[in-house]
Design an enzyme around this catalytic site. Structure first.
Site, mmCIF file in Angstrom:
data_model
loop_
_atom_site.group_PDB
_atom_site.id
_atom_site.type_symbol
_atom_site.label_atom_id
_atom_site.label_comp_id
_atom_site.label_asym_id
_atom_site.label_seq_id
_atom_site.Cartn_x
_atom_site.Cartn_y
_atom_site.Cartn_z
ATOM 1 C CE LYS A 175 -21.600 25.020 13.532
ATOM 2 N NZ LYS A 175 -21.406 26.489 13.517
ATOM 3 N NE ARG A 197 -17.257 25.641 17.209
ATOM 4 C CZ ARG A 197 -18.545 25.583 17.548
ATOM 5 N NH1 ARG A 197 -19.003 24.580 18.238
ATOM 6 N NH2 ARG A 197 -19.351 26.548 17.201
ATOM 7 N NE ARG A 247 -27.650 31.663 17.246
ATOM 8 C CZ ARG A 247 -26.544 31.009 16.865
ATOM 9 N NH1 ARG A 247 -26.646 29.947 16.085
ATOM 10 N NH2 ARG A 247 -25.347 31.409 17.247
ATOM 11 N NE ARG A 293 -25.729 30.229 21.333
ATOM 12 C CZ ARG A 293 -25.022 29.510 20.457
ATOM 13 N NH1 ARG A 293 -25.650 28.680 19.638
ATOM 14 N NH2 ARG A 293 -23.722 29.610 20.391
ATOM 15 N NE ARG A 322 -20.187 32.455 19.323
ATOM 16 C CZ ARG A 322 -21.453 32.884 19.244
ATOM 17 N NH1 ARG A 322 -21.811 34.055 19.719
ATOM 18 N NH2 ARG A 322 -22.359 32.120 18.688
HETATM 19 P P1 AMP Z 1 -22.331 26.393 19.302
HETATM 20 O O1 AMP Z 1 -23.650 26.196 19.945
HETATM 21 O O2 AMP Z 1 -21.925 25.252 18.433
HETATM 22 O O3 AMP Z 1 -22.221 27.731 18.608
HETATM 23 O O4 AMP Z 1 -21.248 26.417 20.485
HETATM 24 C C1 AMP Z 1 -21.277 27.432 21.478
HETATM 25 C C2 AMP Z 1 -19.912 27.570 22.109
HETATM 26 O O5 AMP Z 1 -19.571 26.333 22.780
HETATM 27 C C3 AMP Z 1 -18.772 27.822 21.141
HETATM 28 O O6 AMP Z 1 -18.629 29.205 20.813
HETATM 29 C C4 AMP Z 1 -17.583 27.295 21.939
HETATM 30 O O7 AMP Z 1 -17.200 28.220 22.944
HETATM 31 C C5 AMP Z 1 -18.181 26.077 22.648
HETATM 32 N N1 AMP Z 1 -18.023 24.862 21.814
HETATM 33 C C6 AMP Z 1 -18.992 24.158 21.170
HETATM 34 N N2 AMP Z 1 -18.479 23.109 20.515
HETATM 35 C C7 AMP Z 1 -17.137 23.143 20.738
HETATM 36 C C8 AMP Z 1 -16.054 22.348 20.302
HETATM 37 N N3 AMP Z 1 -16.225 21.313 19.480
HETATM 38 N N4 AMP Z 1 -14.799 22.675 20.759
HETATM 39 C C9 AMP Z 1 -14.608 23.719 21.576
HETATM 40 N N5 AMP Z 1 -15.583 24.531 22.005
HETATM 41 C C10 AMP Z 1 -16.844 24.258 21.584
#
Ligand code: AMP
Length: 222
Positions: free
Chosen positions: A13, A88, A127, A162, A174
């Site tokens: 994404k 989400r 990653r 990360r 996740r």
């Molecule tokens: P990402 O970088 O999009 O993979 O997000 C990393 C982490 O941030 C996710 O695994 C969630 O714990 C949190 N997170 C990111 N976006 C959201 C969202 N829209 N709602 C809830 N938690 C989020």
């Protein structure tokens, strides 16, 4: 034009959103990036969000929705945005519809990326991300390595893994969170007639870059 990037973690994404943003000038709004920036600055929001993120849980809607609501008021967001990692949950999607309709806007396109689970896990483990918050380039040490190990090609900063990508329990959680809370959004947006599903997989030699290229051409032709 407002675009949502949907899909489990590790499907690409961020890569697709970054390329569309670079080529169209539309801002990429990543809730994950906003949380990580706050975590690194040890803000109150960051400390709270990290309790969930480090374990692989979603950050509660009461925290996440107001962040996006505020971000959508910024000047650069007035001609459309690419939402990367938001919504989400169904509750977030409904809140987003309300925020946009108040501005006389809507979601125009939802790009839903799918990748086989074994490939996703491997991609999360391999990653690497740029530590420079202004750059945030994403690499994969197997599929898309930097020219010099551990160093970002774009800005020369250090790359790192990360925290939530290095913990197998967090990765598994996740994916469970995605199945339970996020995957219902596929049907939500299919019913609205804005869903475009794309498979990203080495098995069919189709990567995020290929998807982004096609979508950019589509956007520019409109
Ligand atoms: P990402 O970088 O999009 O993979 O997000 C990393 C982490 O941030 C996710 O695994 C969630 O714990 C949190 N997170 C990111 N976006 C959201 C969202 N829209 N709602 C809830 N938690 C989020």
């Amino acid at each position: 034009m407002n675009i949502i990037m949907l899909g489990a973690q590790g499907t690409g994404k961020g890569t697709v959103a970054g390329l569309i943003s670079e080529q169209t000038g539309m801002p990429q709004i990543s809730t994950g990036d906003i949380f990580r920036e706050n975590i690194s600055k040890k803000t109150e929001l960051g400390i709270e969000a990290d309790k969930y993120i480090s374990k692989g849980y979603l950050v509660p809607d009461e925290i996440t929705i107001p962040i996006v609501k505020d971000r959508l008021t910024w000047e650069d967001a007035q001609k459309g945005v690419i939402l990367d990692g938001f919504p989400r949950t169904i509750e977030q999607a409904e809140a987003l519809d309300k925020m946009l309709s108040e501005k006389g806007e809507k979601i125009d396109l939802v790009i839903n990326l799918t990748t086989p689970k074994e490939e996703i896990i491997d991609r999360m483990l391999t990653r690497r991300v740029c530590t420079n918050q202004e750059c945030k380039a994403i690499y994969n040490i197997k599929l898309h390595p930097p020219k010099k190990e551990g160093i970002c090609d774009k800005c020369g900063s250090q790359l790192k893994q990360r925290k939530d990508d290095s913990d197998p329990d967090a990765i598994e959680r996740r994916l469970e969170e995605y199945e339970e809370k996020t995957s219902p959004l596929v049907e939500y947006y299919r019913q609205k007639g804005v869903l475009k599903t794309e498979t990203v997989s080495t098995s069919i030699n189709r990567m995020g870059q290929d998807v982004a290229k096609e979508i950019i051409e589509e956007i520019k032709s409109k």
